[in-house]
Design a protein around this motif. Structure first.
Motif, mmCIF file in Angstrom:
data_model
loop_
_atom_site.group_PDB
_atom_site.id
_atom_site.type_symbol
_atom_site.label_atom_id
_atom_site.label_comp_id
_atom_site.label_asym_id
_atom_site.label_seq_id
_atom_site.Cartn_x
_atom_site.Cartn_y
_atom_site.Cartn_z
ATOM 1 N N THR A 1 0.841 -1.204 0.000
ATOM 2 C CA THR A 1 0.000 0.000 0.000
ATOM 3 C C THR A 1 0.874 1.251 0.000
ATOM 4 O OG1 THR A 1 -1.676 -1.248 1.231
ATOM 5 C CG2 THR A 1 -1.943 1.140 1.135
ATOM 6 N N VAL B 1 -4.581 0.135 -7.552
ATOM 7 C CA VAL B 1 -5.544 -0.355 -6.556
ATOM 8 C C VAL B 1 -6.058 -1.733 -6.976
ATOM 9 C CG1 VAL B 1 -7.753 0.091 -5.421
ATOM 10 C CG2 VAL B 1 -6.172 1.983 -5.835
ATOM 11 N N LEU C 1 -3.384 -4.192 -6.200
ATOM 12 C CA LEU C 1 -3.328 -4.373 -4.744
ATOM 13 C C LEU C 1 -4.410 -5.353 -4.291
ATOM 14 C CD1 LEU C 1 -2.043 -3.515 -2.027
ATOM 15 C CD2 LEU C 1 -3.803 -1.743 -1.904
ATOM 16 N N CYS D 1 -8.476 -3.586 1.401
ATOM 17 C CA CYS D 1 -7.606 -2.678 0.628
ATOM 18 C C CYS D 1 -8.033 -1.219 0.770
ATOM 19 C CB CYS D 1 -7.563 -3.092 -0.837
ATOM 20 S SG CYS D 1 -6.668 -4.639 -1.083
ATOM 21 N N ALA E 1 -6.718 -0.208 4.027
ATOM 22 C CA ALA E 1 -5.263 -0.096 3.955
ATOM 23 C C ALA E 1 -4.861 1.239 3.313
ATOM 24 C CB ALA E 1 -4.683 -1.270 3.164
ATOM 25 N N ILE E 2 -5.527 1.591 2.235
ATOM 26 C CA ILE E 2 -5.242 2.860 1.555
ATOM 27 C C ILE E 2 -5.532 4.037 2.476
ATOM 28 C CG2 ILE E 2 -6.020 4.371 -0.333
ATOM 29 C CD1 ILE E 2 -6.347 1.694 -1.979
#
Length: 144
Positions: free
Chosen positions: A83, A97, A100, A118, A121-122
């Motif tokens: 990330t 993204v 990811l 995700c 996480a971002i």
């Protein structure tokens, strides 16, 4: 051959797979920015990737499988580093993204929950959370 030799080789395969994942994200826009290059160099050092391996992986990162660690905390740490790579060039691309999310599934986050994990996480990396806070938050989101 001893068990420790086998373990170290297996561990290094995981490190190579992780490094290849980082490179995949860095290369999604076709160029590796200065920030991405710095993160790649630090990651290579931390993951014990030598110059020859670095060059081979850089040319064809898709040839290397993810090989996720067994430890849940290590998998979360991998997600954290991946990330951070998305933000290394200060421009988050939709393709990054997407990659990811695919890598998150390969890291054994469920396909049903990968998008939520995700997205969190971002958000966490964007807000400059450290690894400990990131780990706690991802465990919370992934438990739901």
């Amino acid at each position: 051959m001893s068990i420790s030799d086998l373990y170290s080789r297996g561990k290094h395969k995981q490190e190579i797979g992780h490094f290849a994942s980082i490179i995949k994200i860095a290369k999604t826009d076709g160029i590796i920015s200065e920030g991405e290059q710095l993160l790649l160099d630090r990651a290579a050092k931390k993951l014990n990737i030598n110059e020859e391996e670095y060059s081979v992986i850089l040319k064809s990162p898709e040839k290397f499988p993810v090989n996720p660690p067994v430890s849940y905390d290590e998998r979360i740490e991998r997600l954290y580093l991946l990330t951070k790579m998305i933000f290394a060039d200060e421009d988050v691309a939709k393709e990054e993204v997407g990659i990811l999310r695919k890598i998150a599934v390969a890291l054994h986050f469920s396909a049903d929950n990968a998008e939520k994990v995700c997205d969190e996480a971002i958000h966490l990396v964007l807000n400059d959370n450290d690894l400990d806070d990131f780990t706690a938050a991802i465990k919370n989101v992934n438990a739901e």
